[in-house]
Design an enzyme around this catalytic site. Structure first.
Site, PDB file in Angstrom:
ATOM      1  N   GLY A   1      -1.655  10.230  -4.730  1.00 17.40           N
ATOM      2  CA  GLY A   1      -0.755   9.458  -3.884  1.00 17.40           C
ATOM      3  C   GLY A   1      -1.184   8.021  -3.712  1.00 17.40           C
TER       4      GLY A   1
ATOM      5  CG  ASP B   1       4.229   3.313  -4.464  1.00 11.94           C
ATOM      6  OD1 ASP B   1       3.997   3.257  -3.237  1.00 11.94           O
ATOM      7  OD2 ASP B   1       4.509   4.370  -5.050  1.00 11.94           O
TER       8      ASP B   1
ATOM      9  CE1 TYR C   1       9.905   9.005  -3.541  1.00 11.44           C
ATOM     10  CE2 TYR C   1      11.984   8.815  -4.711  1.00 11.44           C
ATOM     11  CZ  TYR C   1      10.966   8.245  -3.979  1.00 11.44           C
ATOM     12  OH  TYR C   1      11.021   6.910  -3.692  1.00 11.44           O
TER      13      TYR C   1
ATOM     14  CB  SER D   1       0.830   3.862  -6.251  1.00  6.81           C
ATOM     15  OG  SER D   1       1.625   4.416  -5.251  1.00  6.81           O
TER      16      SER D   1
END
Length: 386
Positions: free
Chosen positions: A124, A173, A223, A126
C-alpha cells in the site's frame, strides 16, 4: 533512499553496452489520513517516503524501448509505435507513461533503461505510482523541449493506471510521488488540486508501517466496485441536489434523505467517505497545533470505518490494529487500498520497542508468519540524481 545509484548503474552497464545514462528517482508514499477520498473529490494527507524507484535511462537512437527490471530479472523490448504494448504489468507502466507523454506532445524516442525499487510490493505504499512518476519525470527531462509541469506529470501516472492497467484510481499516489518534500506532509484537495505543506517531524513519536504480508490486488474489481457504489449514491443525490458532483459535496442530511433510494451497502460506503472528509480537516487543525493525540484518535476512527463500513480491511489488518490499540499506540489504521498491505501507526517513542516486539510475536502466533516493520522517514519527490 536506501537503494543506491551504483546498484542500478552496474546492472545498466551490464545489459547495455557498458555505457551510462541519466539516473532518476521517485518515492513511494504513505497517507496519514484520507483514504478512498481522492476519487470522491475530497482531501488526502500523503507524504513521500525514502523508499522508491531508481531508474537509469539513455536514448538509443531507435523507436524501441529496451527495459530491464533488475528486481525481477526480466527484460522486454517494445516499440513506441505499438498500440498494445507488453503484457507484464511492470513494463506496461513504462509503456503507458511513454504513450501518455507522447499524447502531450513530448517527442519521446527510444531508450534503454534499467530500474529497481525498494518499495515493498503489495504494502500500500504505491510502488506503481513511484515507477510511473520516475519515468514521467525522466522522459520530461530527457525529451521535453517544452517541459510540462509537475501536476501534469502526476496526471500522466494516473492516466497510465486508467488506460493501461485498468485501475480507476485517483490522483493522490502520483501527486505524492512527484510533489513530496522531506519533513512535510501534503494536504491535497483532490478536486481543485490545491495543496498545502504541513511540517511533520513529530517529537516524541515515530511513524511506522506494519506490513501484514497479505498482498492486495486493486485491479481485481473490489476497488472499482467501491468507486461505483460512491457514484451510485451521487447519482441519487443529484436528483434532489443537481449541484452535487461527488461525495465531497454531500453531508449527512443528504445521505439520509436518499437512504431509501440506495442499497444498505452503498449507504455505508458513502457514510464512511463523508466521515473521512471531516476527519481530514480535523487532523489538519490538530497538526497545526501539534496535537498528535487527536491525530491518532482520528486514525483509529478511520480504521473502524474502513473495516466495518467501506469493508476494505481483512482479518490480519484488523488484528494488527487491535494489537496497536492494546499496546497504547497513539493511532493506527489500514493504509492504502486495503485487502492487505500495511497498517500505519503513530507510536510514542517510549512504547515503540514493546509495540514492535508484541506485534511481531502475536501476529506470528496468530497467522504463522512475522509481519515486516517499516520505519517511515518522510522524503523528497521525483528528482534527477545524476
Amino acid at each position: 533512499m536506501k537503494l543506491k545509484i551504483d546498484d542500478v548503474r552496474s546492472r545498466f552497464q551490464k545489459h547495455f553496452d557498458g555505457s551510462t545514462g541519466s539516473v532518476y528517482a521517485s518515492p513511494g508514499r504513505i497517507n496519514l489520513i484520507g483514504e478512498h477520498t481522492d476519487y470522491n473529490g475530497g482531501f488526502v494527507f500523503p507524504g513521500a517516503v525514502e523508499q522508491g524507484i531508481i531508474a537509469e535511462l539513455k536514448p538509443n537512437g531507435t523507436r524501441k524501448v529496451r527495459a530491464y527490471a533488475i528486481d525481477l530479472k526480466d527484460y522486454v523490448e517494445f516499440s513506441l509505435d505499438d498500440e498494445t504494448g507488453p503484457s507484464a504489468s511492470h513494463f506496461r507502466y513504462i509503456f503507458g507513461v511513454c504513450r501518455e507523454m507522447m499524447k502531450l506532445g513530448i517527442p519521446v524516442e527510444g531508450f534503454n533503461t534499467a530500474f529497481a525499487g525498494d518499495v515493498p510490493l503489495g504494502a500500500g505504499m504505491s510502488s506503481s505510482a513511484a515507477l510511473e512518476s520516475c519515468f514521467a519525470f525522466a522522459l520530461n527531462d530527457l525529451f521535453g523541449e517544452n517541459k510540462i509541469d509537475k501536476m501534469t506529470l502526476a496526471k500522466v501516472g494516473q492516466a497510465t493506471e486508467h488506460n493501461y492497467i485498468g485501475v480507476n484510481c485517483g490522483i493522490m499516489d502520483q501527486f505524492a510521488s512527484v510533489f513530496g518534500k522531506k519533513g512535510s506532509l501534503i494536504r491535497l484537495d483532490c478536486r481543485s488540486l490545491q495543496y498545502k505543506y504541513f511540517p511533520f517531524e513529530p517529537e516524541g513519536y515515530k511513524l511506522v508501517l506494519v506490513n501484514s504480508c497479505v498482498k492486495h490486488e486493486l485491479a481485481s474489481s473490489a476497488y472499482n466496485q467501491r468507486r461505483q457504489s460512491c457514484e451510485n449514491v451521487v447519482a441519487a443525490m443529484k436528483k434532489h441536489w443537481p449541484e452535487v458532483e461527488s461525495l465531497r459535496d454531500a453531508d449527512y442530511d443528504m445521505l439520509n434523505a436518499v437512504k431509501e433510494e440506495i442499497t444498505d451497502e452503498e449507504y455505508l460506503r458513502a457514510k464512511y467517505v463523508i466521515d473521512e472528509k471531516y476527519r481530514v480537516m480535523e487532523v489538519s487543525v490538530a497538526l497545526e497545533e501539534g496535537d498528535y493525540e487527536t491525530v491518532g484518535k482520528k486514525m483509529f476512527q478511520t480504521h473502524h470505518g474502513l473495516s466495518k463500513e467501506y469493508e476494505v480491511s481483512c482479518p490480519e489488518l484488523d488484528f494488527l490494529n487491535e494489537v496497536a490499540k492494546n499496546c497504547g499506540v497513539t493511532g493506527s489504521r489500514v493504509m492504502g487500498g486495503g485487502f492487505g498491505g500495511c497498517t500505519i501507526n503513530l507510536v510514542s517513542q517510549d512504547l515503540y520497542d514493546n509495540f514492535i516486539k508484541t506485534v511481531k510475536s502475536s501476529y506470528k502466533e496468530k497467522f504463522g508468519k512475522e509481519p515486516i516493520v517499516i520505519d517511515v522517514v518522510i522524503g523528497d519527490g521525483s528528482r534527477k540524481l545524476c
